[in-house]
Design an enzyme around this catalytic site. Structure first.
Site, short mmCIF file in Angstrom:
data_model
loop_
_atom_site.label_atom_id
_atom_site.label_comp_id
_atom_site.label_asym_id
_atom_site.label_seq_id
_atom_site.Cartn_x
_atom_site.Cartn_y
_atom_site.Cartn_z
N GLY A 1 -0.53 -4.62 5.97
CA GLY A 1 -1.65 -5.19 5.21
C GLY A 1 -1.14 -5.89 3.95
O GLY A 1 -0.19 -5.44 3.34
N GLY B 1 2.89 -6.19 14.72
CA GLY B 1 4.11 -6.91 15.11
C GLY B 1 5.36 -6.06 15.02
O GLY B 1 6.45 -6.58 14.76
N ARG C 1 7.94 -1.63 18.97
CA ARG C 1 6.76 -1.28 19.79
C ARG C 1 5.84 -2.49 19.79
O ARG C 1 4.72 -2.45 19.31
CB ARG C 1 6.03 -0.07 19.19
CG ARG C 1 6.81 1.23 19.24
CD ARG C 1 6.23 2.25 18.28
NE ARG C 1 4.81 2.51 18.53
CZ ARG C 1 4.35 3.28 19.51
NH1 ARG C 1 5.20 3.88 20.31
NH2 ARG C 1 3.07 3.47 19.67
N GLY D 1 4.82 -1.46 3.67
CA GLY D 1 4.43 -0.06 3.48
C GLY D 1 5.25 0.83 4.40
O GLY D 1 6.30 0.43 4.91
N ASP D 2 4.74 2.03 4.69
CA ASP D 2 5.57 2.98 5.44
C ASP D 2 5.92 2.47 6.83
O ASP D 2 7.06 2.66 7.29
CB ASP D 2 4.93 4.38 5.48
CG ASP D 2 3.69 4.42 6.33
OD1 ASP D 2 2.96 3.40 6.34
OD2 ASP D 2 3.44 5.44 6.99
N THR E 1 2.06 -1.42 -1.12
CA THR E 1 0.78 -1.01 -0.52
C THR E 1 -0.22 -0.70 -1.63
O THR E 1 0.13 -0.11 -2.65
CB THR E 1 0.87 0.22 0.41
OG1 THR E 1 -0.46 0.70 0.66
CG2 THR E 1 1.66 1.37 -0.16
N ILE E 2 -1.46 -1.11 -1.38
CA ILE E 2 -2.50 -0.74 -2.35
C ILE E 2 -2.74 0.76 -2.33
O ILE E 2 -3.29 1.32 -3.26
CB ILE E 2 -3.84 -1.49 -2.10
CG1 ILE E 2 -4.46 -1.10 -0.75
CG2 ILE E 2 -3.68 -2.98 -2.22
CD1 ILE E 2 -5.94 -1.45 -0.64
N ASP E 3 -2.33 1.43 -1.23
CA ASP E 3 -2.63 2.86 -1.07
C ASP E 3 -1.77 3.76 -1.95
O ASP E 3 -2.10 4.93 -2.15
CB ASP E 3 -2.41 3.29 0.39
CG ASP E 3 -3.22 2.46 1.37
OD1 ASP E 3 -4.27 1.94 0.97
OD2 ASP E 3 -2.78 2.32 2.53
N ASP F 1 0.96 5.24 -1.29
CA ASP F 1 1.28 6.48 -0.58
C ASP F 1 2.74 6.56 -0.11
O ASP F 1 3.06 7.28 0.83
CB ASP F 1 0.33 6.65 0.63
CG ASP F 1 0.44 5.50 1.63
OD1 ASP F 1 1.15 4.51 1.34
OD2 ASP F 1 -0.18 5.59 2.70
N ARG G 1 -30.97 6.42 -8.10
CA ARG G 1 -30.42 6.64 -6.75
C ARG G 1 -29.07 7.35 -6.79
O ARG G 1 -28.41 7.38 -7.83
CB ARG G 1 -30.16 5.28 -6.08
CG ARG G 1 -31.40 4.58 -5.61
CD ARG G 1 -31.06 3.19 -5.14
NE ARG G 1 -32.22 2.57 -4.49
CZ ARG G 1 -32.37 1.26 -4.31
NH1 ARG G 1 -31.44 0.43 -4.74
NH2 ARG G 1 -33.43 0.80 -3.70
N MET H 1 -10.61 2.08 0.19
CA MET H 1 -9.46 2.23 1.09
C MET H 1 -8.47 3.26 0.54
O MET H 1 -8.69 3.83 -0.53
CB MET H 1 -8.77 0.88 1.25
CG MET H 1 -9.47 -0.06 2.20
SD MET H 1 -8.43 -1.51 2.48
CE MET H 1 -9.30 -2.26 3.84
N GLY H 2 -7.38 3.44 1.25
CA GLY H 2 -6.35 4.39 0.80
C GLY H 2 -5.68 5.12 1.94
O GLY H 2 -4.79 5.93 1.73
N ARG H 3 -6.17 4.88 3.15
CA ARG H 3 -5.65 5.55 4.35
C ARG H 3 -5.67 7.07 4.20
O ARG H 3 -6.69 7.61 3.86
CB ARG H 3 -4.26 5.03 4.67
CG ARG H 3 -4.28 4.28 5.98
CD ARG H 3 -3.01 3.62 6.32
NE ARG H 3 -1.87 4.06 5.58
CZ ARG H 3 -0.67 4.20 6.08
NH1 ARG H 3 -0.46 3.96 7.35
NH2 ARG H 3 0.35 4.55 5.33
N HIS I 1 -11.72 -4.56 2.12
CA HIS I 1 -10.64 -5.52 1.89
C HIS I 1 -10.75 -6.23 0.54
O HIS I 1 -9.81 -6.91 0.14
CB HIS I 1 -10.60 -6.54 3.03
CG HIS I 1 -10.22 -5.88 4.33
ND1 HIS I 1 -11.13 -5.23 5.10
CD2 HIS I 1 -9.02 -5.74 4.94
CE1 HIS I 1 -10.52 -4.72 6.17
NE2 HIS I 1 -9.25 -5.01 6.09
O1 F6P Z 1 -2.59 0.16 4.05
C1 F6P Z 1 -3.42 -0.75 3.41
C2 F6P Z 1 -4.78 -0.72 4.01
O2 F6P Z 1 -5.58 -1.62 3.28
C3 F6P Z 1 -5.43 0.66 4.08
O3 F6P Z 1 -5.97 1.06 2.85
C4 F6P Z 1 -6.46 0.45 5.17
O4 F6P Z 1 -6.75 1.66 5.84
C5 F6P Z 1 -5.77 -0.51 6.10
O5 F6P Z 1 -4.77 -1.17 5.36
C6 F6P Z 1 -6.71 -1.53 6.69
O6 F6P Z 1 -6.02 -2.33 7.58
P1 F6P Z 1 -6.57 -3.67 8.26
O7 F6P Z 1 -6.00 -4.80 7.48
O8 F6P Z 1 -6.05 -3.61 9.64
O9 F6P Z 1 -8.07 -3.62 8.19
#
Ligand code: F6P
Length: 370
Positions: free
Chosen positions: A19, A86, A90, A126-127, A149-151, A153, A186, A193-195, A294
């Site tokens: 991503g 890609g 795999r 990322g990983d 990565t924005i996550d 992690d 409300r 996001m963050g996986r 996104h």
């Molecule tokens: O790893 C970055 C990330 O934005 C995650 O936070 C999210 O789960 C994933 O990628 C979303 O991926 P895609 O671009 O396939 O929607």
């Protein structure tokens, strides 16, 4: 740390995988400008490694000189393109009779590197992408990884680039929701996001004064979240903001998955809607949910992300110039150091449930539903 005597470098390639994240272009600039001082040529591989594995219209490699990378530090996305489908080890291939089969195309990729006279690779990812980089290094390619990565992690780096920008934007969005939630009395549930890690939810939720934060590292009980919101109401607060990480799950329950990917892995999402419905029924309050998704990956990188991205790019070239390979550059303030890719590959770094930020949040009265 791998340091060896190797033939001189003349030409290096850069790939951006997985991503996108704000700061990718700043890394590319850092690499290209620093490499030019060594007299090295740079090329970018389009769409992760697809530029070397497929015939892409317009060619698979992008020549990258100082002119081409001028003015890109502040650009979001990646000028090289990217894909998270890609993986050369795999690689998803369409079967003639339908369906998809995963093939190992790494040998073919290494041949393409030799054919293009590429002496070394800077792999930004990322990983998943760093595991691929590790695999290529084990097969003999000179590789240095850059943690993206924005996550946030990734193991063994204090921070990845992209995270700061994502958290800043999430914080701004959550702040905006306070006024509309208050006006309508409300509950608003915000999914971020963050996986499998709760860094974005935790840091933005605390910074924007959320009332509950649900993260994968602390499985929640929805009844306890509802009780915390009812207690707020009883003390005169007519609205609540709940931040939910996409990977959050109830105690004893599962994550919410939208899709299983062809190359393995899953796409997360939907937990915000589920939590909102459950809270509406348990509290009787009008409830809405918002998915930031996104939006957190877009836009210009923050100053912090620009700076670490440029520093990572420059450090990656220094690593190669020092004869290093199979390493990732890592932020270890005040410096940037090198960590073997073997220690990073297939490992993720999650929020420690008793971390200072979690304890701060609890001190502020924020509920985790545990
Ligand atoms: O790893 C970055 C990330 O934005 C995650 O936070 C999210 O789960 C994933 O990628 C979303 O991926 P895609 O671009 O396939 O929607």
């Amino acid at each position: 740390m791998a340091k060896r005597r190797t033939p001189p470098i003349r030409r290096i390639a850069i790939s951006t995988g997985g991503g996108d994240a704000p700061g990718l272009n700043a890394v590319i600039r850092g690499v290209v400008m620093t490499a030019s001082h060594h007299g090295w040529q740079c090329v970018g591989i389009r769409d992760s490694y697809d530029g070397l594995l497929q015939r892409l219209p317009g060619g698979g490699l992008v020549p990258l000189g100082p002119e081409r990378v001028q003015g890109i530090t502040q650009l979001g996305g990646t000028i090289l393109g990217t894909t998270n489908a890609g993986d050369p080890f795999r690689y998803p291939v369409q079967r003639p009779g339908g369906g998809i089969v995963l093939r190992d195309r790494s040998a073919e990729l290494l041949r393409a590197f030799r054919r293009e006279r590429i002496d070394a690779l800077v792999a930004i990812g990322g990983d998943g992408s760093l595991s691929i980089a590790y695999g290529l290094a084990r097969k003999g390619l000179r590789v240095v990884g850059v943690p993206k990565t924005i996550d946030n992690d990734l193991a063994h780096t204090v921070m990845t680039f992209g995270f700061d920008t994502a958290v800043a934007f999430a914080t701004e969005c959550i702040e905006r929701l306070h006024t509309t939630a208050a006006s309508h009395r409300r509950i608003i549930v915000v999914e971020v996001m963050g996986r499998y890690a709760g860094w974005i939810a935790l840091n933005s939720g605390v910074s924007a004064d959320a009332h509950a934060i649900l993260i994968p590292e602390i499985p929640y009980e929805i009844g306890k979240v509802a009780a915390a919101l009812r207690a707020r109401e009883a003390s005169g607060h007519s609205y609540s903001i709940v931040v939910v990480a996409e990977g959050a799950r109830p105690k004893g329950g599962r994550r919410t998955v939208i899709e299983q990917r062809a190359g393995g892995g899953e796409r997360l999402g939907g937990i915000g809607e589920r939590v909102a419905k459950e809270l509406a029924s348990l509290t009787g309050k009008e409830t809405r949910h918002v998915v930031l998704g996104h939006l957190l990956r877009g836009g210009a990188p923050s100053t912090f992300d620009r700076l670490i991205a440029l520093r990572f790019g420059a450090a990656a070239v220094r690593a190669l110039a020092e004869g290093r390979s199979g390493v990732m550059v890592a932020l270890d303030p005040p410096t940037v150091r090198y960590v073997p890719l073997a220690r990073v590959a297939k490992r993720i770094r999650r929020v420690p449930p008793n971390s200072d930020t979690v304890r701060t949040a609890r001190g502020l009265g924020i509920a985790f539903g545990d």
